[in-house]
Design a protein around this motif. Structure first.
Motif, PDB file in Angstrom:
ATOM      1  N   GLN A   1      -6.401   2.730  -4.262  1.00  0.00           N
ATOM      2  CA  GLN A   1      -5.791   3.898  -4.893  1.00  0.00           C
ATOM      3  C   GLN A   1      -4.506   3.520  -5.617  1.00  0.00           C
ATOM      4  O   GLN A   1      -4.255   3.964  -6.747  1.00  0.00           O
ATOM      5  N   VAL A   2      -3.693   2.681  -4.985  1.00  0.00           N
ATOM      6  CA  VAL A   2      -2.462   2.207  -5.627  1.00  0.00           C
ATOM      7  C   VAL A   2      -2.794   1.424  -6.893  1.00  0.00           C
ATOM      8  O   VAL A   2      -2.158   1.605  -7.937  1.00  0.00           O
ATOM      9  N   ALA A   3      -3.801   0.562  -6.799  1.00  0.00           N
ATOM     10  CA  ALA A   3      -4.211  -0.227  -7.966  1.00  0.00           C
ATOM     11  C   ALA A   3      -4.629   0.677  -9.121  1.00  0.00           C
ATOM     12  O   ALA A   3      -4.253   0.455 -10.278  1.00  0.00           O
TER      13      ALA A   3
ATOM     14  N   SER B   1       0.813  -1.213   0.000  1.00  0.00           N
ATOM     15  CA  SER B   1       0.000   0.000   0.000  1.00  0.00           C
ATOM     16  C   SER B   1       0.848   1.264   0.000  1.00  0.00           C
ATOM     17  O   SER B   1       0.357   2.338  -0.350  1.00  0.00           O
ATOM     18  N   GLU B   2       2.107   1.158   0.399  1.00  0.00           N
ATOM     19  CA  GLU B   2       2.974   2.333   0.443  1.00  0.00           C
ATOM     20  C   GLU B   2       4.428   1.893   0.509  1.00  0.00           C
ATOM     21  O   GLU B   2       4.747   0.703   0.586  1.00  0.00           O
ATOM     22  N   GLY B   3       5.324   2.874   0.479  1.00  0.00           N
ATOM     23  CA  GLY B   3       6.735   2.617   0.701  1.00  0.00           C
ATOM     24  C   GLY B   3       7.374   1.687  -0.310  1.00  0.00           C
ATOM     25  O   GLY B   3       7.092   1.721  -1.506  1.00  0.00           O
ATOM     26  N   ILE B   4       8.257   0.839   0.181  1.00  0.00           N
ATOM     27  CA  ILE B   4       9.034  -0.059  -0.676  1.00  0.00           C
ATOM     28  C   ILE B   4       8.120  -1.013  -1.436  1.00  0.00           C
ATOM     29  O   ILE B   4       8.315  -1.254  -2.630  1.00  0.00           O
TER      30      ILE B   4
ATOM     31  N   LYS C   1      -4.741  -6.941  -9.041  1.00  0.00           N
ATOM     32  CA  LYS C   1      -5.671  -7.628  -8.140  1.00  0.00           C
ATOM     33  C   LYS C   1      -5.349  -7.204  -6.718  1.00  0.00           C
ATOM     34  O   LYS C   1      -4.187  -7.180  -6.309  1.00  0.00           O
ATOM     35  N   VAL C   2      -6.371  -6.830  -5.965  1.00  0.00           N
ATOM     36  CA  VAL C   2      -6.199  -6.360  -4.593  1.00  0.00           C
ATOM     37  C   VAL C   2      -6.653  -7.443  -3.618  1.00  0.00           C
ATOM     38  O   VAL C   2      -7.750  -7.989  -3.756  1.00  0.00           O
ATOM     39  N   ILE C   3      -5.813  -7.746  -2.635  1.00  0.00           N
ATOM     40  CA  ILE C   3      -6.182  -8.662  -1.559  1.00  0.00           C
ATOM     41  C   ILE C   3      -5.960  -7.934  -0.236  1.00  0.00           C
ATOM     42  O   ILE C   3      -4.835  -7.555   0.099  1.00  0.00           O
ATOM     43  N   VAL C   4      -7.033  -7.733   0.491  1.00  0.00           N
ATOM     44  CA  VAL C   4      -6.964  -7.029   1.776  1.00  0.00           C
ATOM     45  C   VAL C   4      -6.790  -8.055   2.887  1.00  0.00           C
ATOM     46  O   VAL C   4      -7.610  -8.970   3.038  1.00  0.00           O
ATOM     47  N   THR C   5      -5.743  -7.912   3.663  1.00  0.00           N
ATOM     48  CA  THR C   5      -5.502  -8.849   4.755  1.00  0.00           C
ATOM     49  C   THR C   5      -4.584  -8.214   5.785  1.00  0.00           C
ATOM     50  O   THR C   5      -3.790  -7.319   5.453  1.00  0.00           O
TER      51      THR C   5
ATOM     52  N   MET D   1      -1.047  -6.628  -1.752  1.00  0.00           N
ATOM     53  CA  MET D   1      -1.645  -7.108  -0.511  1.00  0.00           C
ATOM     54  C   MET D   1      -1.239  -6.212   0.649  1.00  0.00           C
ATOM     55  O   MET D   1      -0.075  -5.846   0.799  1.00  0.00           O
ATOM     56  N   SER D   2      -2.221  -5.853   1.455  1.00  0.00           N
ATOM     57  CA  SER D   2      -1.997  -5.073   2.666  1.00  0.00           C
ATOM     58  C   SER D   2      -3.298  -5.074   3.461  1.00  0.00           C
ATOM     59  O   SER D   2      -4.268  -5.727   3.080  1.00  0.00           O
ATOM     60  N   ARG D   3      -3.339  -4.312   4.554  1.00  0.00           N
ATOM     61  CA  ARG D   3      -4.533  -4.341   5.398  1.00  0.00           C
ATOM     62  C   ARG D   3      -5.458  -3.148   5.182  1.00  0.00           C
ATOM     63  O   ARG D   3      -6.521  -3.073   5.792  1.00  0.00           O
ATOM     64  N   THR D   4      -5.061  -2.192   4.332  1.00  0.00           N
ATOM     65  CA  THR D   4      -5.848  -0.979   4.150  1.00  0.00           C
ATOM     66  C   THR D   4      -6.439  -0.936   2.753  1.00  0.00           C
ATOM     67  O   THR D   4      -5.754  -0.615   1.783  1.00  0.00           O
ATOM     68  N   LYS D   5      -7.718  -1.239   2.635  1.00  0.00           N
ATOM     69  CA  LYS D   5      -8.365  -1.361   1.323  1.00  0.00           C
ATOM     70  C   LYS D   5      -8.370  -0.045   0.552  1.00  0.00           C
ATOM     71  O   LYS D   5      -8.093  -0.025  -0.656  1.00  0.00           O
ATOM     72  N   VAL D   6      -8.661   1.044   1.223  1.00  0.00           N
ATOM     73  CA  VAL D   6      -8.743   2.338   0.533  1.00  0.00           C
ATOM     74  C   VAL D   6      -7.413   2.667  -0.139  1.00  0.00           C
ATOM     75  O   VAL D   6      -7.370   3.076  -1.308  1.00  0.00           O
ATOM     76  N   THR D   7      -6.339   2.474   0.595  1.00  0.00           N
ATOM     77  CA  THR D   7      -5.015   2.774   0.044  1.00  0.00           C
ATOM     78  C   THR D   7      -4.655   1.812  -1.075  1.00  0.00           C
ATOM     79  O   THR D   7      -4.117   2.218  -2.114  1.00  0.00           O
TER      80      THR D   7
END
Length: 327
Positions: free
Chosen positions: A86-88, A56-59, A100-104, A77-83
């Protein structure tokens, strides 16, 4: 010439040869594109999809962008769906690749069966295990960590278990196809025992040792498995330090680290970080582990936090106010 003189001449010659070889190997690191070139189709030849955790951010975000720019579809993949959404959107707009986004939440238990279901039957050529958790930005002794029992569990889940589980999910497909790339993000400070960040650095040692062992097991299968151990990168975990020769932007670090993908089983990802790694290992342990040095480190970071309101705000916004940094 007596025997003793011959011994010292031979010893001197051996030392010269040893350091000459080390200097030659180091010189290769100055020109990664020359000594470790990658073809334009290298990444797409590994498979159709790339998976990046902590994207979702950084590296992690920059690895996702870089791999999409190489022509790969990416699963972030990350825990913040909104972010993540936006990245997607930005990746699709910039590269035209599928996302493809996987929220976890990788600090939690029992999440990997669902992840495995969502990745089933995909031709995954690249895995970047980037997600990581820094228990506290302000250094402290192990027993002084807030909510220590929960912290231990979360750090192990996020920094250790996630990497092993993601490899367990994706590696079989790479083995069957006889190709693939796995990049596991460790930390430069894990090259020595590092007091005041003991739990974090110990978890990153696992990342490194696991990666090196796994590469030995699967290198003959055509799979590249590399531990990448950066020092300063200007991310939220590092409180967005000002970039310079030593502290790189995430974009510059990822661009540099990918140039070293064929440089060995472990890399610091940047020529400046390679030099830092060598310097850190020559500091006498008595100096680094002295109580006064540990206190100075803690005081220095506290002062920086107090002087920069943006650091304090970022710290409070993560981990329910417990200074946790999950990237």
């Amino acid at each position: 010439m007596d025997l003793m003189e011959l011994f010292f001449i031979s010893l001197g010659a051996a030392v010269v040869v040893y350091y000459g070889v080390k200097l030659l190997l180091f010189s290769r690191m100055l020109f990664p594109n020359l000594f470790f070139p990658l073809s334009k189709t290298f990444f797409t030849s590994m498979g159709e999809w790339a998976v990046v955790t902590g994207a979702s951010e950084g590296i992690g975000r920059e690895y996702a962008f870089a791999l999409a720019e190489q022509g790969m579809n990416v699963i972030i993949m990350s825990r913040t769906k909104v972010t993540l959404d936006q990245v997607a959107k930005e990746i699709v707009e910039k590269t035209g690749q599928r996302v493809k986004v996987i929220v976890t939440d990788f600090t939690q238990e029992h999440i990997f069966s669902e992840i495995e279901d969502q990745l089933k039957d995909l031709n995954i050529g690249v895995l970047v295990n980037n997600v990581g958790m820094l228990p506290s930005f302000i250094p402290c002794k192990f027993l002084n960590s807030a909510e220590l029992n929960q912290t231990i569990t979360k750090v192990i889940n996020c920094n250790v278990k996630t990497m092993a589980k993601m490899c367990k999910i994706i590696l079989p497909g790479m083995e069957n196809r006889g190709k693939g790339v796995i990049v596991n993000i460790s930390s430069g400070v894990a090259c020595i025992p590092f007091p005041m960040y003991t739990l974090y650095t110990a978890s990153k040692v696992f990342v490194e040792r696991f990666s090196l062992g796994l590469q030995a097991e699967y290198k003959d299968k055509g799979i590249i498995i590399q531990a990448v151990a950066p020092f300063g990168v200007s991310t939220r975990m590092a409180s967005y330090q000002q970039t310079n020769l030593v502290t790189l932007s995430p974009e510059d670090f990822v661009k540099s680290s990918l140039q070293y993908l064929r440089a060995g089983d472990k890399t610091h990802g940047s020529i400046y970080h390679i030099v830092l790694g060598w310097l850190l290992q020559v500091i006498p342990p008595k100096v680094l582990y002295a109580e006064s040095m540990q206190q100075s480190l803690q005081d220095y970071v506290k002062t920086r936090v107090a002087q920069r309101p943006s650091i304090t705000a970022a710290t409070k916004s993560v981990g329910n106010g417990r200074n946790e940094r999950v990237i």
